[in-house]
Write an enzyme that holds these catalytic residues in place. Structure first.
Site, PDB file in Angstrom:
ATOM      1  N   THR A   1       0.843  -0.963  -0.340  1.00 35.50           N
ATOM      2  CA  THR A   1       0.194  -0.283  -0.038  1.00 35.50           C
ATOM      3  C   THR A   1       0.745   1.239  -0.064  1.00 35.50           C
ATOM      4  OG1 THR A   1      -1.677  -1.518   1.136  1.00 35.50           O
ATOM      5  CG2 THR A   1      -1.996   1.730   1.238  1.00 35.50           C
TER       6      THR A   1
ATOM      7  N   CYS B   1      -3.496 -18.378  20.859  1.00 37.43           N
ATOM      8  CA  CYS B   1      -3.041 -17.212  21.991  1.00 37.43           C
ATOM      9  C   CYS B   1      -2.455 -16.348  21.216  1.00 37.43           C
ATOM     10  CB  CYS B   1      -3.230 -17.761  23.140  1.00 37.43           C
ATOM     11  SG  CYS B   1      -4.744 -19.014  23.821  1.00 37.43           S
TER      12      CYS B   1
ATOM     13  N   ARG C   1      -1.218 -25.573  15.566  1.00 34.70           N
ATOM     14  CA  ARG C   1      -2.083 -24.423  16.365  1.00 34.70           C
ATOM     15  C   ARG C   1      -2.892 -24.772  17.573  1.00 34.70           C
ATOM     16  NH1 ARG C   1      -3.878 -19.908  13.273  1.00 34.70           N
ATOM     17  NH2 ARG C   1      -2.661 -18.441  15.060  1.00 34.70           N
TER      18      ARG C   1
HETATM   19  N1  ASP Z   1      -2.363  -5.123   0.561  1.00 33.11           N
HETATM   20  C1  ASP Z   1      -1.455  -5.204   0.957  1.00 33.11           C
HETATM   21  C2  ASP Z   1       0.037  -5.454   1.248  1.00 33.11           C
HETATM   22  O1  ASP Z   1       0.006  -6.153   1.953  1.00 33.11           O
HETATM   23  C3  ASP Z   1      -1.565  -4.207   2.505  1.00 33.11           C
HETATM   24  C4  ASP Z   1      -0.480  -2.988   2.462  1.00 33.11           C
HETATM   25  O2  ASP Z   1       0.246  -3.084   2.323  1.00 33.11           O
HETATM   26  O3  ASP Z   1      -1.196  -3.024   4.344  1.00 33.11           O
HETATM   27  O4  ASP Z   1       1.088  -6.220   0.120  1.00 33.11           O
END
Ligand code: ASP
Length: 342
Positions: A12, A278, A245
């Site tokens: 992102t 957990c 897990r």
């Molecule tokens: N889908 C994105 C990724 O992990 C989300 C992010 O970058 O926060 O590449």
């Protein structure tokens, strides 16, 4: 002047909205610089490398981790620290994997990303990026790096990479480390938790590794899980390592089908590791009868390791060509500060 090497993998932080489709798409790394003009104000030399094409971190694979290790190894002697820009979704896996693959690391490798793209007004990306660069360059009076570890820098915390986990898909402080304190807290000043930061052993040289064996699987137990499915997975010829897990402090149903499946898998040389579902706390297999039964069947305790850490550590150890017994022993020992000693 300190030099920081920036590796942009995607995620992102480097994305923009396609005005036609409305979806987020990766942009060229030059645009990240363009969106953070503050970078040129930093008193550090910044060199960079960009994944071509940049990837969403859901597409991260062990070959990408090996690529990161190779880039770091190639530039290791020329720079003071590394920053890896990475999607948040699998950042904790990459940080955990690198903590084992970069054996004997003596320089900071700081992973960061953001919840909002860097071109968006309220982005957390600028702050995270600038903090990560500061941390990668930070040194004491004699030029020694302050955090010579693989870390995740996000929001106001610097976390040990192999202790971190993505805890929120919404909040700016997206990462948590439930079983280990932050290595630094970032406010007006950066406060380093010097007592908990690992110091490199000067007798051990930097030894990068790129071999991983991904013949592993993680199984989350739940009430009503079907014995046939478990038995099938435990017998699969391709599986060399199984992360179970379990509940609470490492408990599982005391059913013969499960104990038999584990005993047969262990007999066949597969490594079965117990970690808890957990978020916080550790597996203690001596605590309840169910845990003792698992141990008798050959299960090894993963202590307080995260799922990201246990999975990548198993891949790393299996990739080193070690006998099963050695892999079992090392899964319970701290190789890079990933597991608390009892
Ligand atoms: N889908 C994105 C990724 O992990 C989300 C992010 O970058 O926060 O590449």
């Amino acid at each position: 002047m300190r030099t920081v090497f920036l590796i942009y993998t995607g995620g992102t932080i480097g994305m923009v909205k396609n005005p036609r489709t409305g979806t987020l798409e990766p942009l060229d790394f030059d645009n990240v610089r363009q969106h953070v003009p503050e970078l040129s104000e930093l008193d550090y030399r910044i060199r960079s490398y960009q994944f071509q094409p940049p990837i969403d971190s859901s597409d991260m694979r062990p070959t990408h981790w090996a690529q990161l290790v190779n880039i770091i190894a190639r530039h290791y002697d020329e720079v003071d620290g590394f920053v890896i820009l990475h999607g948040t979704d699998t950042m904790a896996y990459t940080a955990s994997a690198l903590s084992f693959m970069l054996e004997g690391l003596g320089k900071p490798v700081i992973l960061t990303g953001s919840q909002l793209p860097i071109g968006v007004l309220r982005t957390d990306g600028k702050e995270n990026l600038i903090n990560a660069i500061e941390l990668a360059a930070a040194c004491d009076g004699s030029g020694r790096p302050l955090v010579p570890e693989v870390c995740v820098c996000f929001g106001d915390q610097l976390l040990r990479g192999n202790r971190s986990t993505k805890a929120s898909a919404e909040r700016f402080d997206a990462f948590a480390s439930y079983n280990f304190p932050p290595l630094a807290t970032i406010g007006i000043n950066i406060h380093y938790n010097r007592a908990d930061i690992l110091r490199p052993d000067p007798t051990k040289p930097f030894a990068p590794h790129t071999e991983l064996d991904n013949s592993v699987i993680a199984i989350t137990l739940f009430p009503g899980i079907r014995p046939q499915i478990i038995e099938h997975v435990f017998e699969m010829p391709d599986v060399r390592g199984i992360i179970l897990r379990t509940y609470g402090s490492g408990n599982a149903p005391q059913q013969p089908w499960l104990l038999n499946a584990i005993a047969c898998a262990t007999e066949a040389g597969r490594v079965v590791v117990n970690i808890t579902q957990c978020d916080a706390g550790a597996v203690e297999m001596g605590l309840y009868e169910t845990g003792s039964q698992l141990r008798k069947a050959g299960v090894v305790s993963g202590g307080d390791m995260t799922i990201e850490c246990a999975t990548t550590k198993l891949m790393y150890l299996l990739g080193q060509g070690l006998p099963s017994e050695t892999v079992r022993r090392l899964m319970g020992e701290a190789l890079a500060g990933e597991i608390s000693e009892k």
